[in-house]
Design an enzyme around this catalytic site. Structure first.
Site, PDB file in Angstrom:
ATOM      1  N   ARG A  73      -5.062   0.907   3.282  1.00  0.00           N
ATOM      2  CA  ARG A  73      -3.814   1.960   2.670  1.00  0.00           C
ATOM      3  C   ARG A  73      -4.485   2.514   1.394  1.00  0.00           C
ATOM      4  O   ARG A  73      -5.373   2.024   0.871  1.00  0.00           O
ATOM      5  CB  ARG A  73      -2.773   1.190   2.549  1.00  0.00           C
ATOM      6  CG  ARG A  73      -2.141   0.754   3.690  1.00  0.00           C
ATOM      7  CD  ARG A  73      -0.777   0.082   3.342  1.00  0.00           C
ATOM      8  NE  ARG A  73       0.208   1.007   2.894  1.00  0.00           N
ATOM      9  CZ  ARG A  73       1.292   0.888   1.973  1.00  0.00           C
ATOM     10  NH1 ARG A  73       1.142  -0.253   1.182  1.00  0.00           N
ATOM     11  NH2 ARG A  73       2.153   1.888   1.854  1.00  0.00           N
ATOM     12  N   LYS A 137      -3.598 -12.973   2.595  1.00  0.00           N
ATOM     13  CA  LYS A 137      -3.648 -11.865   3.666  1.00  0.00           C
ATOM     14  C   LYS A 137      -4.709 -12.287   4.646  1.00  0.00           C
ATOM     15  O   LYS A 137      -5.973 -12.852   4.412  1.00  0.00           O
ATOM     16  CB  LYS A 137      -4.081 -10.776   2.967  1.00  0.00           C
ATOM     17  CG  LYS A 137      -4.384  -9.485   3.784  1.00  0.00           C
ATOM     18  CD  LYS A 137      -4.390  -8.412   2.992  1.00  0.00           C
ATOM     19  CE  LYS A 137      -4.760  -7.114   3.768  1.00  0.00           C
ATOM     20  NZ  LYS A 137      -4.749  -5.840   3.246  1.00  0.00           N
ATOM     21  N   ARG A 272       5.548  -6.401  -3.889  1.00  0.00           N
ATOM     22  CA  ARG A 272       4.935  -7.489  -4.480  1.00  0.00           C
ATOM     23  C   ARG A 272       6.065  -8.671  -4.829  1.00  0.00           C
ATOM     24  O   ARG A 272       7.494  -8.278  -5.248  1.00  0.00           O
ATOM     25  CB  ARG A 272       4.557  -7.389  -5.788  1.00  0.00           C
ATOM     26  CG  ARG A 272       3.377  -6.407  -5.673  1.00  0.00           C
ATOM     27  CD  ARG A 272       1.953  -7.002  -5.110  1.00  0.00           C
ATOM     28  NE  ARG A 272       0.892  -6.270  -5.051  1.00  0.00           N
ATOM     29  CZ  ARG A 272       0.484  -5.645  -4.236  1.00  0.00           C
ATOM     30  NH1 ARG A 272       1.271  -5.137  -3.089  1.00  0.00           N
ATOM     31  NH2 ARG A 272      -0.594  -4.569  -4.319  1.00  0.00           N
TER      32      ARG A 272
END
Length: 276
Positions: A73, A137, A272
């Site tokens: 992104r 991730k 976050r």
């Protein structure tokens, strides 16, 4: 072969390319119209397909064994360990206006999470386009679009996916943050590619007909941050703070703040965990 593709950097002598015939044989019926392009190395599979959408006549998968200029992104670089990840893009024509694509990245996340869970890899989804495993991730999604020059009211979506199969610890050390993988150094890459492609090809016609709504409840079931205090950031600045309350039927993030519940559209903002 996609523009910019080369073979030498990947050391094709040591690593035979996957078999498109085997991927097709393992994949579900929904993938039958997909054209396969498997290359040793390229800059970006998304960029390759976007450069050629005017000439595409069917859904097309571009799977590179190594990417040298992968993107996430906001143009951020996407790094993956050599031979330790699946990096691919799927170009698909949707007869939808651009504004109807709200929630597509979340629906892609659901499609991938289903396939991973069915194979014993339990994951969570992070709004709007990441897959996590144990809080780190595991995979990222990048969706880009281009107008169809030959059909009014249609557009091509190019769905880029990077999924870590192995070497997450080494990649995490390079990046300075935790990175997850599926824990299968000897993973059957063709079988995994067939499974993920099947999930995407089954999801996209539903999305074209009904939008994100059919996937909202399932996305919320995978939500990594449900009930957590989070911050919404824009270029590092906190825009909103509150308790994450899932997503609505258009894919907007619901946030319970001191001023009440608000809904946030996906864009260049980031989520976050808040420090407590």
């Amino acid at each position: 072969m996609p523009s910019g593709s080369v073979v030498l950097g990947y050391n094709a002598r040591m690593h035979a390319l996957p078999s498109s015939a085997r991927v097709a044989a393992l994949a579900g019926e929904a993938t039958r119209a997909v054209a396969f392009e498997i290359v040793a190395e390229t800059g970006s599979t998304n960029a390759d397909l976007l450069a050629r959408v005017a000439t595409l006549t069917q859904p097309t998968l571009c799977w590179a064994q190594r990417q040298t200029a992968g993107r996430g992104r906001a143009g951020r670089p996407w790094l993956a360990a050599d031979n330790g990840a699946l990096t691919f893009s799927l170009a698909w024509k949707l007869r939808l206006p651009p504004q109807a694509l709200s929630g597509l990245s979340l629906a892609v996340g659901v499609a991938l999470a289903r396939q991973l869970a069915a194979r014993g890899v339990m994951v969570q989804l992070k709004w709007p386009n990441d897959l996590l495993r144990d809080g780190a991730k595991l995979a990222g999604i990048l969706i880009e679009t281009a107008a169809d020059k030959n059909e009014r009211g249609a557009l091509w979506v190019v769905i880029g996916v990077g999924l870590n199969l192995a070497q997450g610890d080494a990649l995490g050390a390079q990046l300075g943050r935790a990175v997850a993988d599926i824990g299968q150094p000897q993973a059957d890459r063709e079988a995994w590619m067939a499974a993920l492609l099947t999930g995407l090809c089954e999801m996209l016609p539903v999305f074209e007909r009904e939008g994100f709504a059919p996937f909202a409840q399932e996305w919320n079931g995978f939500d990594a941050y449900a009930g957590c205090e989070v911050n919404i950031l824009d270029r590092g600045e906190v825009l909103h703070h509150g308790r994450a309350a899932g997503v609505d039927e258009t894919g907007r993030l619901l946030l319970d703040t001191e001023a009440g519940r608000i809904a946030i559209m996906a864009g260049d903002v980031s989520l976050r965990m808040a420090e407590v």
